[in-house]
Design a protein around this motif. Structure first.
Motif, PDB file in Angstrom:
ATOM      1  N   GLU A   1       0.809  -1.222   0.000  1.00  0.00           N
ATOM      2  CA  GLU A   1       0.000   0.000   0.000  1.00  0.00           C
ATOM      3  C   GLU A   1       0.846   1.278   0.000  1.00  0.00           C
ATOM      4  O   GLU A   1       0.530   2.218  -0.728  1.00  0.00           O
ATOM      5  N   PRO A   2       1.941   1.374   0.783  1.00  0.00           N
ATOM      6  CA  PRO A   2       2.761   2.595   0.719  1.00  0.00           C
ATOM      7  C   PRO A   2       3.316   2.859  -0.686  1.00  0.00           C
ATOM      8  O   PRO A   2       3.450   4.014  -1.095  1.00  0.00           O
ATOM      9  N   VAL A   3       3.617   1.807  -1.420  1.00  0.00           N
ATOM     10  CA  VAL A   3       4.103   1.964  -2.792  1.00  0.00           C
ATOM     11  C   VAL A   3       2.973   2.502  -3.669  1.00  0.00           C
ATOM     12  O   VAL A   3       3.171   3.434  -4.460  1.00  0.00           O
ATOM     13  N   ARG A   4       1.781   1.946  -3.525  1.00  0.00           N
ATOM     14  CA  ARG A   4       0.613   2.431  -4.286  1.00  0.00           C
ATOM     15  C   ARG A   4       0.373   3.913  -4.028  1.00  0.00           C
ATOM     16  O   ARG A   4       0.138   4.682  -4.951  1.00  0.00           O
ATOM     17  N   ARG A   5       0.431   4.296  -2.775  1.00  0.00           N
ATOM     18  CA  ARG A   5       0.174   5.706  -2.412  1.00  0.00           C
ATOM     19  C   ARG A   5       1.218   6.626  -3.032  1.00  0.00           C
ATOM     20  O   ARG A   5       0.898   7.703  -3.511  1.00  0.00           O
ATOM     21  N   PHE A   6       2.472   6.216  -2.996  1.00  0.00           N
ATOM     22  CA  PHE A   6       3.536   7.042  -3.563  1.00  0.00           C
ATOM     23  C   PHE A   6       3.365   7.190  -5.073  1.00  0.00           C
ATOM     24  O   PHE A   6       3.583   8.268  -5.632  1.00  0.00           O
ATOM     25  N   LEU A   7       2.951   6.127  -5.720  1.00  0.00           N
ATOM     26  CA  LEU A   7       2.771   6.147  -7.172  1.00  0.00           C
ATOM     27  C   LEU A   7       1.488   6.850  -7.614  1.00  0.00           C
ATOM     28  O   LEU A   7       1.247   6.998  -8.810  1.00  0.00           O
ATOM     29  N   ALA A   8       0.687   7.304  -6.669  1.00  0.00           N
ATOM     30  CA  ALA A   8      -0.570   7.989  -7.014  1.00  0.00           C
ATOM     31  C   ALA A   8      -0.317   9.340  -7.686  1.00  0.00           C
ATOM     32  O   ALA A   8      -1.145   9.819  -8.460  1.00  0.00           O
ATOM     33  N   SER A   9       0.820   9.954  -7.434  1.00  0.00           N
ATOM     34  CA  SER A   9       1.145  11.258  -8.016  1.00  0.00           C
ATOM     35  C   SER A   9       1.590  11.109  -9.469  1.00  0.00           C
ATOM     36  O   SER A   9       2.535  10.372  -9.755  1.00  0.00           O
ATOM     37  N   PRO A  10       0.947  11.844 -10.390  1.00  0.00           N
ATOM     38  CA  PRO A  10       1.368  11.779 -11.805  1.00  0.00           C
ATOM     39  C   PRO A  10       2.822  12.216 -12.007  1.00  0.00           C
ATOM     40  O   PRO A  10       3.526  11.641 -12.831  1.00  0.00           O
ATOM     41  N   VAL A  11       3.294  13.200 -11.254  1.00  0.00           N
ATOM     42  CA  VAL A  11       4.675  13.672 -11.391  1.00  0.00           C
ATOM     43  C   VAL A  11       5.638  12.585 -10.916  1.00  0.00           C
ATOM     44  O   VAL A  11       6.647  12.302 -11.567  1.00  0.00           O
ATOM     45  N   THR A  12       5.309  11.961  -9.813  1.00  0.00           N
ATOM     46  CA  THR A  12       6.131  10.873  -9.290  1.00  0.00           C
ATOM     47  C   THR A  12       6.226   9.745 -10.308  1.00  0.00           C
ATOM     48  O   THR A  12       7.315   9.231 -10.584  1.00  0.00           O
TER      49      THR A  12
END
Length: 175
Positions: free
Chosen positions: A90-101
């Motif tokens: 889940e922490p990986v999913r949350r981090f990848l939620a940003s289009p810029v990221t």
């Protein structure tokens, strides 16, 4: 280093970007690693042994930050055959939620357990497939000394390739 919400403390691996260069030439930027590690600490151990900046996605402030340049994801896989057990942490999913990221992601490395059978490296491979980025390296559990060295070489080659690409795109930049 992340653009926003950077923790006040230093990254877990202390090497700074760049490094010693040839006089008159710019050193290639060092691609940072963002990783997630469970309580076992196996992925953290691998990330620390890479000898470059590495940010822990288990840290809420890091998850809320945005990388300021190219970065590599280092993730474990957890799926063991249970259809209700999602493979991407889940922490990986949350981090990848940003289009810029997501746009600044340049590759994925994965830790897995061969006991997971067909689900071995599932998170790494799924993220690579979805993002269109390459799987740079896969290793089992915390990795061996040879795995760490191979990953270091891959990251060094990536740094050089990104530096050459940057020089090609930016007039007046040196490779």
């Amino acid at each position: 280093m992340p653009d926003a919400a950077r923790p006040d403390r230093s990254p877990v691996a202390g090497d700074s970007p760049g490094g010693p260069g040839t006089p008159g030439q710019a050193s290639p930027a060092r691609t940072v690693v963002y990783y997630y590690s469970s309580a076992s600490g196996m992925v953290r151990s691998f990330a620390l042994r890479l000898g470059r900046e590495a940010f822990d996605l288990g840290d809420r402030e890091v998850r809320r930050s945005v990388p300021d340049g190219p970065w590599v994801l280092l993730t474990p896989s957890y799926k063991t055959g249970n259809v209700d057990n999602d493979t991407i942490p889940e922490p990986v999913r949350r981090f990848l939620a940003s289009p810029v990221t997501r746009r600044r992601l340049v590759g994925v490395m994965g830790s897995g357990n061969r006991n997971f059978g067909e689900h071995y490296q599932a998170a790494c491979r799924q993220i690579a497939r979805t993002s269109g980025r390459p799987v740079l390296f896969e290793f089992e559990l915390q990795g061996t000394t040879w795995d760490v060295e191979e990953a270091r070489l891959i990251l060094e080659d990536l740094d050089l390739a990104l530096d050459v690409e940057h020089a090609r795109r930016v007039p007046g930049a040196q490779a």
